[in-house]
Design an enzyme around this catalytic site. Structure first.
Site, PDB file in Angstrom:
ATOM      1  N   LYS A  87      -2.574   5.077  -0.056  1.00 12.92           N
ATOM      2  CA  LYS A  87      -1.161   5.361   0.202  1.00 12.92           C
ATOM      3  C   LYS A  87      -1.009   6.832   0.557  1.00 12.92           C
ATOM      4  CE  LYS A  87       3.378   4.721  -1.998  1.00 12.92           C
ATOM      5  NZ  LYS A  87       4.057   4.342  -3.258  1.00 12.92           N
TER       6      LYS A  87
ATOM      7  N   HIS B 160       1.968   8.479   1.008  1.00 16.46           N
ATOM      8  CA  HIS B 160       3.266   9.042   0.656  1.00 16.46           C
ATOM      9  C   HIS B 160       3.545   8.764  -0.820  1.00 16.46           C
ATOM     10  CE1 HIS B 160       4.014   4.824   1.695  1.00 16.46           C
ATOM     11  NE2 HIS B 160       5.032   4.884   0.847  1.00 16.46           N
TER      12      HIS B 160
END
Length: 236
Positions: free
Chosen positions: A115, A117
């Protein structure tokens, strides 16, 4: 069902057959071998079947934890994707069966892609750093996915203490020079045990299936499984 198996194994085997998870016939595997049986843990998708497999995983863990070399862990890790519901459901079942021992056991799983963010990272669930981690998954085929999971856990600072799968096919890896049945070869499970020095446990083995179903399914299906086992038996 056979009474020679532990009751939880008998119940799990029955659920696998009734739910269509364990099937008999002719199936081409990833290795291109033609197997007389097929086990698809991805079909444990209904509530009653998920309860059956999580109970079997939990009782296998409890049994291993009372052995002469107890299995101690802090986190159950489910490799994406099939391992995710298995780890989550098994944590819940362990806490249900033995809350005083497993009431605070955690789960984690990995993302296929990191991921980029928010909190970021590759891991969802409990942090792995400094924790003892037991990997829970459906089967070991070539062992590639389990090695990837071990690498991810170690990069996060976790300590892999073992692997638990639903079925050990007791089947050797294909030989590098071709899949010759007469060539002695280890199993993928045996190679992982040797390479990492960790236990690899299973709810059922092919021996359990053959022994537990004698007299319950056709003699032809039993014969074909026995012949397949003899033909592709691992050397470990």
């Amino acid at each position: 069902m056979s009474t020679t198996l532990a009751p939880y194994k008998v119940e799990f085997l029955k659920a696998a057959i009734d739910g269509g998870i364990l099937k008999f016939g002719s199936f081409e595997l990833k290795s291109k071998r033609i197997s007389p049986y097929f086990f698809n843990a991805g079909n444990f998708y209904s509530a009653n079947l998920l309860r059956a497999i999580s109970t079997a995983y939990a009782k296998t863990i409890i049994e291993a934890s009372t052995s002469s070399t107890p299995l101690e862990f802090d986190i159950l890790f489910g490799p994406a994707y099939k391992g995710i519901p298995l780890a989550c459901a098994t944590v819940d079942k362990l806490a249900d069966l033995l809350p005083e021992k497993y009431g605070k056991v955690c789960y984690s799983f990995d993302r296929k892609e990191a991921k980029d963010h928010g909190e970021g990272g590759n891991i969802v669930g409990a942090p792995l750093k400094g924790k003892r981690v037991l990997i829970v998954d459906d089967v070991v085929t070539a062992g590639t996915a389990k090695r990837e999971a071990i690498d991810k856990i170690r990069k996060e600072g976790g300590i892999v203490v073992g692997i638990l799968v639903a079925l050990d096919r007791m089947e050797k890896l294909p030989a590098p020079n071709g899949d010759n049945p007469s060539t002695p070869m280890p199993s993928a499970i045996g190679e992982i045990r040797k390479e990492y020095g960790i236990p690899v446990l299973s709810i059922l083995t092919l021996n359990d299936i053959i022994g537990g179903l004698k007299g319950k399914i056709s003699e032809e299906d039993i014969r074909q499984m026995q012949e397949y086992k003899d033909k592709y038996r691992a050397s470990d």
